[in-house]
Design a protein around this motif. Sequence first.
Motif, PDB file in Angstrom:
ATOM      1  N   PRO A  81       0.792  -1.232   0.000  1.00  0.00           N
ATOM      2  CA  PRO A  81       0.000   0.000   0.000  1.00  0.00           C
ATOM      3  C   PRO A  81       0.829   1.289   0.000  1.00  0.00           C
ATOM      4  O   PRO A  81       0.401   2.296  -0.549  1.00  0.00           O
ATOM      5  N   GLU A  82       2.059   1.250   0.554  1.00  0.00           N
ATOM      6  CA  GLU A  82       2.827   2.501   0.616  1.00  0.00           C
ATOM      7  C   GLU A  82       3.262   3.008  -0.769  1.00  0.00           C
ATOM      8  O   GLU A  82       3.691   4.134  -0.916  1.00  0.00           O
ATOM      9  N   PHE A  83       3.143   2.154  -1.783  1.00  0.00           N
ATOM     10  CA  PHE A  83       3.544   2.581  -3.128  1.00  0.00           C
ATOM     11  C   PHE A  83       2.380   3.139  -3.949  1.00  0.00           C
ATOM     12  O   PHE A  83       2.532   3.413  -5.131  1.00  0.00           O
ATOM     13  N   SER A  84       1.196   3.289  -3.301  1.00  0.00           N
ATOM     14  CA  SER A  84      -0.005   3.609  -4.074  1.00  0.00           C
ATOM     15  C   SER A  84       0.095   4.949  -4.821  1.00  0.00           C
ATOM     16  O   SER A  84      -0.591   5.155  -5.806  1.00  0.00           O
ATOM     17  N   GLU A  85       0.957   5.860  -4.372  1.00  0.00           N
ATOM     18  CA  GLU A  85       1.107   7.123  -5.105  1.00  0.00           C
ATOM     19  C   GLU A  85       2.308   7.066  -6.051  1.00  0.00           C
ATOM     20  O   GLU A  85       2.264   7.592  -7.159  1.00  0.00           O
ATOM     21  N   ARG A  86       3.387   6.417  -5.559  1.00  0.00           N
ATOM     22  CA  ARG A  86       4.640   6.443  -6.340  1.00  0.00           C
ATOM     23  C   ARG A  86       4.541   5.699  -7.655  1.00  0.00           C
ATOM     24  O   ARG A  86       5.278   5.987  -8.600  1.00  0.00           O
ATOM     25  N   ILE A  87       3.616   4.725  -7.735  1.00  0.00           N
ATOM     26  CA  ILE A  87       3.542   3.942  -8.986  1.00  0.00           C
ATOM     27  C   ILE A  87       3.145   4.796 -10.190  1.00  0.00           C
ATOM     28  O   ILE A  87       3.344   4.387 -11.316  1.00  0.00           O
ATOM     29  N   PHE A  88       2.614   6.016  -9.936  1.00  0.00           N
ATOM     30  CA  PHE A  88       2.207   6.867 -11.066  1.00  0.00           C
ATOM     31  C   PHE A  88       3.349   7.757 -11.563  1.00  0.00           C
ATOM     32  O   PHE A  88       3.198   8.472 -12.536  1.00  0.00           O
ATOM     33  N   GLU A  89       4.509   7.726 -10.859  1.00  0.00           N
ATOM     34  CA  GLU A  89       5.609   8.596 -11.268  1.00  0.00           C
ATOM     35  C   GLU A  89       6.336   8.007 -12.479  1.00  0.00           C
ATOM     36  O   GLU A  89       6.433   6.787 -12.622  1.00  0.00           O
ATOM     37  N   VAL A  90       6.873   8.916 -13.339  1.00  0.00           N
ATOM     38  CA  VAL A  90       7.600   8.466 -14.528  1.00  0.00           C
ATOM     39  C   VAL A  90       8.835   7.668 -14.104  1.00  0.00           C
ATOM     40  O   VAL A  90       9.543   8.067 -13.176  1.00  0.00           O
ATOM     41  N   PHE A  91       9.060   6.567 -14.771  1.00  0.00           N
ATOM     42  CA  PHE A  91      10.203   5.672 -14.551  1.00  0.00           C
ATOM     43  C   PHE A  91      10.155   4.926 -13.214  1.00  0.00           C
ATOM     44  O   PHE A  91      11.105   4.265 -12.828  1.00  0.00           O
ATOM     45  N   GLN A  92       9.024   5.058 -12.495  1.00  0.00           N
ATOM     46  CA  GLN A  92       8.924   4.355 -11.216  1.00  0.00           C
ATOM     47  C   GLN A  92       8.534   2.904 -11.467  1.00  0.00           C
ATOM     48  O   GLN A  92       7.515   2.626 -12.090  1.00  0.00           O
ATOM     49  N   LYS A  93       9.379   2.001 -10.995  1.00  0.00           N
ATOM     50  CA  LYS A  93       9.078   0.573 -11.152  1.00  0.00           C
ATOM     51  C   LYS A  93       9.213  -0.104  -9.806  1.00  0.00           C
ATOM     52  O   LYS A  93      10.061   0.263  -8.996  1.00  0.00           O
TER      53      LYS A  93
END
Lengths: 141, 505
Positions: B446-458
């Motif tokens: 759940p802590e990645f729920s915002e970061r997954i939308f960032e460019v190049f974020q994998k």
Amino acid sequence: MNKNAPILIIEDDIDDQKFLQEIFIKLNYLNELVFLNDGEEAIEYLMQMKKVPFLIISDLNMPKINGIELRARVKENQAINIKCVPYILFSTTVAKNYIDDAYTMGIQGYFKKPIDPVELMAILKTIIEYWKFSYAPGMYM
Amino acid sequence: MLKSDELIEANKELAFQHVEKEKRAAELGIANIELAFQNEEKEKRAEELSVANKELLFQNEEKEKRAGELIIANKELLFQNGEKEKRAAELSIANKELIFQNEEKEKRAAELIIANKELAFQNEEKEKRAAELIIANKELVFQNEEKEKRAAELIIANKELIFQNEEKEKRAAELIIANKELAFQNEEKEKRAEEKEKRAAELIIANKELAFQNSDNEKLAAALIIANEELAFQNQEKEKRAAELIIANKELAFQNEEKEKRAAELFIANKELLAFTYVSSHDLQEPLRKIQTFVTIILQNESENLSENGKYNFGRMQLAAGRMQQLIEDLLAFSRISTTDHKFEPTDLGVIIEEINSDLKDTVLEKQAIIEGIDLCPVDVIPFQFRQLMYNLISNALKFSRTGIPAHIVITSNIIKGGDLPNSKLSAEKPYCHIKVKDNGIGFEPEFSERIFEVFQKLHSKEVYAGTGIGLAIVKKIVENHNGTITAKGELNKGATFDIYIPVH
């Protein structure tokens, strides 16, 4: 148009010229290959050309006159235009605006330059076999 | 004799000769005169020629001078021509520059015209409001005046009443005196007197009544005066407020202008950046394709000449080049998505989902996936962008499915008010189209729920799950192009849910 008339290749990149040449050697068609190094050279050749070529293959991204501008100039000149069918574009780029413009200028095909020479050979063979059966305005000159 | 004959003959001969000579002399005289005349003519002619020569010499000199001047003038003209050609070239460059600047200015002017229209419209609205306020003020002033007139009339009426009362009181007093007089006079006529006293008492009551009425009227007048003052005060307050509003309006108009300037600047900067991304990505593709082609040729034709290690390294090179190609293509897609000049059209999500299902047929079969669109409502979107959005979400769901478990992707949509949705970014009163894409895949922490939308974020290494990390950034960008919001919910190995909220107009 003669099935064995020359094939014109308008391509500024010597590597791409080499790729095409090697493939045409393997394909072993009777047509003479004429390489034209840029748009200006192509226009000069087309202006004095007596025969009707079997096929014209042009690159898109070239210095000074790009493939679409070159096709536009051909289209403006009715005497040349009628001899320039089929006119096929090959490019690394397949952006929608280029494709729209190119077909508006009267090309008969737009192909993405493939990475694999085997694929390029298959594409070229398909194009040539297709146009051997197809009728074009240049046949009646 | 002979001698004399001979002499005679000789004389005759001489005489003849003499005559001949005289004739000849005469002829010579005439010839001389003729020659003298011819000489004079020739001298005259010579003089004339001499004069003519001098004239010609003078003309020649003049012509040489003129030729010299012409040579200088020619040089000057040549120099001027050169200068003019330079100038013409400079002007041609300047013209191109001006044409470019004109185009830029026309664009800017078009934007300004739109902004002006907006301001003009806002101004008109404000002017209407101001005009309404002015009318309302006039109305209040008029009412105040009317009330003041009325109050003045009442004051006059009061004074009149007071005067009448006083008169009546005087009359009453006189009557009392007269009564008393009569009472005194008519002491014996008690009945009569009593009647008169009754009359007097009635008059006193009437007077008191009048006095009471007067005081009521005075109270009313006082109340009206207070009301007038209150209204006058309110008028002043309203005028102050109107003045403040005018100042605030000016301030807002100024701020609007500043913001428009800034927006225009940002718009230009953004366009340049997009153009840069597009051109650089495009120009990067050609050499990369050639690297890939050469590697392919080497691996196809030179395989027997390579060591195992060499083949392995070329294979790795091919993979790396392929990833770079994917990155460039995704970046291009991302920069294309960033241009917002597209039309919104009513779109059937079910059709889009069917098309994607067919595009991804191979993967769908491989993953034994079921893609379902349930209760879908039509939505106003940019069709090709939304197709890309749904494609990215569905292909992601397929990619991140759990091994051995058939992928199940459910897409639902409905129209609902912002207030009824669990998202604080939405306006409570506005309707939204809520599109939900839910899968049963590997999910995410759940802590990645915002970061997954960032460019190049994998969240995964490229060896496990291929990808460039641009897919969801594109999804978010598209949702933002539709003025919407997207959120992701997930739990590890319990699937992921994407909630999209698009405002409905």
